[in-house]
Design a protein around this motif. Sequence first.
Motif, mmCIF file in Angstrom:
data_model
loop_
_atom_site.group_PDB
_atom_site.id
_atom_site.type_symbol
_atom_site.label_atom_id
_atom_site.label_comp_id
_atom_site.label_asym_id
_atom_site.label_seq_id
_atom_site.Cartn_x
_atom_site.Cartn_y
_atom_site.Cartn_z
ATOM 1 N N GLU A 4 0.827 -1.201 0.000
ATOM 2 C CA GLU A 4 0.000 0.000 0.000
ATOM 3 C C GLU A 4 0.867 1.259 0.000
ATOM 4 O O GLU A 4 0.621 2.208 -0.728
ATOM 5 N N LYS A 5 1.891 1.220 0.849
ATOM 6 C CA LYS A 5 2.824 2.349 0.929
ATOM 7 C C LYS A 5 3.507 2.567 -0.422
ATOM 8 O O LYS A 5 3.699 3.689 -0.869
ATOM 9 N N PHE A 9 3.327 5.807 -2.672
ATOM 10 C CA PHE A 9 4.518 6.512 -3.135
ATOM 11 C C PHE A 9 4.493 6.671 -4.655
ATOM 12 O O PHE A 9 4.830 7.717 -5.189
ATOM 13 N N TYR A 10 4.043 5.588 -5.317
ATOM 14 C CA TYR A 10 3.966 5.618 -6.776
ATOM 15 C C TYR A 10 3.041 6.747 -7.234
ATOM 16 O O TYR A 10 3.391 7.564 -8.080
ATOM 17 N N LEU A 11 1.844 6.811 -6.615
ATOM 18 C CA LEU A 11 0.881 7.854 -6.981
ATOM 19 C C LEU A 11 1.449 9.230 -6.659
ATOM 20 O O LEU A 11 1.336 10.169 -7.436
ATOM 21 N N TYR A 12 2.063 9.310 -5.491
ATOM 22 C CA TYR A 12 2.641 10.576 -5.065
ATOM 23 C C TYR A 12 3.699 11.048 -6.061
ATOM 24 O O TYR A 12 3.688 12.188 -6.505
ATOM 25 N N SER A 13 4.605 10.133 -6.443
ATOM 26 C CA SER A 13 5.687 10.562 -7.331
ATOM 27 C C SER A 13 5.149 10.911 -8.722
ATOM 28 O O SER A 13 5.678 11.786 -9.393
ATOM 29 N N LYS A 14 4.060 10.224 -9.112
ATOM 30 C CA LYS A 14 3.460 10.589 -10.399
ATOM 31 C C LYS A 14 2.913 12.017 -10.348
ATOM 32 O O LYS A 14 3.055 12.786 -11.290
ATOM 33 N N GLU A 15 2.262 12.321 -9.213
ATOM 34 C CA GLU A 15 1.703 13.658 -9.026
ATOM 35 C C GLU A 15 2.814 14.709 -9.048
ATOM 36 O O GLU A 15 2.703 15.734 -9.702
ATOM 37 N N VAL A 16 3.909 14.394 -8.341
ATOM 38 C CA VAL A 16 5.047 15.313 -8.307
ATOM 39 C C VAL A 16 5.610 15.500 -9.717
ATOM 40 O O VAL A 16 5.902 16.616 -10.141
#
Length: 273
Positions: A4-5, A9-16
């Motif tokens: 899940e983490k 992180f994957y979604l977060y880094s995509k957003e970034v």
Amino acid sequence: LAKEKEREFYLYSKEVAKQFEVGLIVREQLPSAIEKGQLYLLYQPIVSTRDVRVRELEALVRWNHPELGNIPPSLFISVAERTGDIVRLGEWILRKAVRECSELIKRNPVGISINLSAKQLKEDEFLEIIEAVVSEYGIPTGRIQFEITERELVEATAENINILVKLKDKGFSIAIDDFGTGYSSLSYLTKFPIDTLKIDMEIIRSMEENLRNVDLVAAIIEMAHTLGMDVIAEGVETEKEFQTLRLLRCDFVQGYYFSPPAKLEELRAMLSL
Ligand code: C2E
Ligand code: CA
Ligand code: CA
Ligand code: CA
């Protein structure tokens, strides 16, 4: 949990990555966006609570990008402030607003309100430009208000203050924007030549949640009046907010309740200006 983490992180880094990409595009293309005619201004009325008449129109810049669509000013203004492009952009906004509104200003007891970044208050050139523009169009300086955010005032340099004082001396009005968004020192209120205080919409919204917040708004209005300032409430969306603010003797209101930011032509027709 680890999975899940990982996904987070994957979604977060995509957003970034996306933001980074947009940041790069803005950085690269903003300077030419002006020449390509991708920037334009909308205006939002600021209305007197006493007679429900329009006192000012706030100019709000828009960027219609051919591939990305509408890029919000909250995104490209901050980039332009970092790159320094804000000086040229700000000059364009100023000229455009005065040119578009000059006839309306002459025919009606209405002014315009223009957002300024602290970076624009660094160049003495700014004073020359604004004086040249108002004299070219024959606009009384008293019909132009400049908005500068509380955050930027708190961080202002001696040079910034100096230019604000000169603007004030020439008859322009100065408003403090986004008031109450969490900057603790109030001493700047008496350090600057401020005519108007704009209460941030978050505080206006908070009145609904808690009656204590109504007292807070009442206290802000009273303080501003004691210091000889007018008060504008931002982001007024409901009849209830409007009526409460009127009872609290708030001088002006701005928000979707009266009108969202709109094309000048639409406002002109709607308000018969
Ligand atoms: P701001 O100066 O606080 O402008 C008010 C923002 O609130 C505008 O967003 C406006 O569309 C929005 N708004 C107005 N009424 C309501 C309401 O009733 N409810 C809600 N939820 N929102 C409302 P906008 O146009 O996206 O501008 C965002 C910010 O970008 C502005 O905040 C200002 O700081 C900056 N900005 C916009 N135009 C310029 C400009 O020409 N120069 C500079 N330096 N900054 C600008
Ligand atoms: Ca503003
Ligand atoms: Ca504001
Ligand atoms: Ca704001």
